[in-house]
Motif scaffolding. Sequence first.
Motif, mmCIF file in Angstrom:
data_model
loop_
_atom_site.group_PDB
_atom_site.id
_atom_site.type_symbol
_atom_site.label_atom_id
_atom_site.label_comp_id
_atom_site.label_asym_id
_atom_site.label_seq_id
_atom_site.Cartn_x
_atom_site.Cartn_y
_atom_site.Cartn_z
ATOM 1 N N CYS A 123 0.619 -1.548 -0.370
ATOM 2 C CA CYS A 123 0.571 -0.386 -0.459
ATOM 3 C C CYS A 123 0.870 1.032 -0.100
ATOM 4 N N PRO A 124 0.476 2.398 -0.749
ATOM 5 C CA PRO A 124 1.355 3.256 -0.814
ATOM 6 C C PRO A 124 1.310 4.965 -0.054
ATOM 7 N N LYS A 125 0.434 3.777 1.315
ATOM 8 C CA LYS A 125 -0.544 4.945 1.950
ATOM 9 C C LYS A 125 -0.393 3.904 3.825
ATOM 10 N N PRO A 126 0.636 3.830 4.302
ATOM 11 C CA PRO A 126 1.160 2.677 4.627
ATOM 12 C C PRO A 126 0.718 3.281 5.752
ATOM 13 N N ASP A 127 0.615 4.618 6.330
ATOM 14 C CA ASP A 127 0.300 5.721 7.882
ATOM 15 C C ASP A 127 -1.048 6.257 8.396
ATOM 16 N N VAL A 128 -1.542 5.112 7.092
ATOM 17 C CA VAL A 128 -3.024 5.795 7.118
ATOM 18 C C VAL A 128 -4.258 4.386 6.984
ATOM 19 N N VAL A 129 -3.914 3.461 6.177
ATOM 20 C CA VAL A 129 -4.436 3.281 5.704
ATOM 21 C C VAL A 129 -4.338 1.204 6.456
ATOM 22 N N LEU A 130 -5.295 0.486 6.651
ATOM 23 C CA LEU A 130 -5.351 -0.939 7.471
ATOM 24 C C LEU A 130 -5.579 -2.221 6.653
ATOM 25 N N GLY A 131 -5.301 -2.946 6.479
ATOM 26 C CA GLY A 131 -5.266 -3.897 5.585
ATOM 27 C C GLY A 131 -6.848 -4.939 6.288
ATOM 28 N N LEU A 132 -6.633 -4.717 7.854
ATOM 29 C CA LEU A 132 -7.451 -5.519 8.436
ATOM 30 C C LEU A 132 -7.750 -4.874 9.521
ATOM 31 N N LYS A 133 -9.478 -4.108 9.838
ATOM 32 C CA LYS A 133 -9.545 -3.288 11.124
ATOM 33 C C LYS A 133 -9.551 -4.027 12.294
ATOM 34 N N PRO A 134 -9.270 -2.733 13.122
ATOM 35 C CA PRO A 134 -8.740 -3.987 14.683
ATOM 36 C C PRO A 134 -10.378 -4.449 14.948
ATOM 37 N N HIS A 135 -10.702 -5.876 15.333
ATOM 38 C CA HIS A 135 -11.566 -6.149 15.473
ATOM 39 C C HIS A 135 -11.449 -7.943 16.621
ATOM 40 N N ALA A 136 -12.877 -8.311 17.274
ATOM 41 C CA ALA A 136 -12.837 -8.641 17.991
ATOM 42 C C ALA A 136 -13.277 -9.798 17.228
ATOM 43 N N ASP A 137 -13.179 -11.698 16.757
ATOM 44 C CA ASP A 137 -13.744 -12.524 16.273
ATOM 45 C C ASP A 137 -15.587 -12.763 17.079
ATOM 46 N N GLY A 138 -16.499 -13.364 15.988
ATOM 47 C CA GLY A 138 -17.862 -13.234 16.337
ATOM 48 C C GLY A 138 -17.754 -14.896 16.528
ATOM 49 N N SER A 139 -16.570 -16.006 16.126
ATOM 50 C CA SER A 139 -16.818 -16.829 16.224
ATOM 51 C C SER A 139 -17.211 -17.132 17.401
ATOM 52 N N GLY A 140 -16.986 -19.262 17.353
ATOM 53 C CA GLY A 140 -16.553 -20.012 18.542
ATOM 54 C C GLY A 140 -15.282 -20.030 18.965
ATOM 55 N N ILE A 141 -14.079 -20.794 17.412
ATOM 56 C CA ILE A 141 -13.046 -19.949 17.459
ATOM 57 C C ILE A 141 -12.771 -20.056 15.936
ATOM 58 N N THR A 142 -11.386 -19.812 15.552
ATOM 59 C CA THR A 142 -10.196 -18.865 14.904
ATOM 60 C C THR A 142 -10.044 -19.946 13.901
ATOM 61 N N MET A 143 -8.904 -20.245 13.357
ATOM 62 C CA MET A 143 -7.363 -21.099 13.086
ATOM 63 C C MET A 143 -7.278 -19.860 12.239
ATOM 64 N N VAL A 144 -6.224 -19.796 12.174
ATOM 65 C CA VAL A 144 -5.313 -18.677 11.430
ATOM 66 C C VAL A 144 -3.854 -19.484 10.780
ATOM 67 N N LEU A 145 -3.955 -19.953 9.316
ATOM 68 C CA LEU A 145 -2.404 -20.084 8.537
ATOM 69 C C LEU A 145 -1.802 -18.724 8.404
ATOM 70 N N GLN A 146 -0.608 -18.360 8.747
ATOM 71 C CA GLN A 146 -0.100 -16.836 8.207
ATOM 72 C C GLN A 146 1.094 -17.069 7.146
ATOM 73 N N ASP A 147 1.601 -15.862 7.070
ATOM 74 C CA ASP A 147 2.248 -16.128 5.898
ATOM 75 C C ASP A 147 3.398 -16.323 6.609
ATOM 76 N N LYS A 148 4.509 -17.053 5.737
ATOM 77 C CA LYS A 148 5.738 -17.435 5.978
ATOM 78 C C LYS A 148 6.514 -16.171 6.455
ATOM 79 N N GLU A 149 6.601 -15.433 5.448
ATOM 80 C CA GLU A 149 7.565 -14.069 5.569
ATOM 81 C C GLU A 149 6.977 -13.252 6.008
#
Length: 312
Positions: A223-249
Amino acid sequence: MQQQQISETNMDNPSAPSKQLSESRSTKELVTNGEEPPERYFYKNCDEGFLDPSLPAMEIPVIDLGLLKSPEELEKLRSALISFGCIEAINHGMTSTFLDEVREVVKQFFQLPEAEKQKYAREVNSIEGYGNDMILLDSQILDWNDRLYLKISPEDQRQLRFWPQNPESLRDILHEYTLKLKMINEVVLKAMARSLNLEDNSFLSQFGEEANMFARFNFYPPCPKPDVVLGLKPHADGSGITMVLQDKEVEGLQFLKDSKWFRAPIVPEALLINIGDQVETRPKSYKKLKDYPAIYFHYYQQGKRPIEAVKI
């Protein structure tokens, strides 16, 4: 660098009404064309959640799922969920080679020409498909990501028109991934119950014979404007559980703990498992609801924690 994040969520079917996106172009398309992000993506007078490499790393407890029958590992799980609300799960039954296949096939999809990806575009009033999130509010700030959102369980409720046929292997890999995650889900929920001295199926029974499970694949182009843009807004998951596979790098996931932000370090062969709002059940602190998904998405798009709205 580009980042992809893959998550699986158990939750009720979100059915909140949506509006047509005013910004229908993908973030990748904007970057490719050398365009600045539209103002709909800008956060003003807010510095929480922006990527800061100087943030301390959160020492998320690593739990060996193969050892959860031992009192020691069970107590470690209980302590982790009370203190952190999440774990890094290892020995989960998926090889590093298979996890790399999941990451790679998703990366291949997002690299396809836009016209090909649009074959699976999200429809109005639906969360499923390729594109951007629903717009529920005129003042809503958009997340800087392209995503593919699919219902994967129960299997007879899959809407295959949103399941990409290119790359050819995506459907088969996602199906295999889903079967493995179902087994992990059962192991973790049973262990959580035992750690609280409850019957094994205490949590599982709350979700029915076959819980709703969704997959969300996120792609974050530079993103050319990383100081004012978010990839994903702050939030809490509304799920039972969430399983996340992150990027390796590429790091990007952050947690707010004790009013401070922490980086989530990468553990390449682990699944980061986060406990969602639906598991906060004892003692009873929340009202009975008929349409929690609608409430969840309304508050989520405002950057608020929806569970706060239903406290007794």
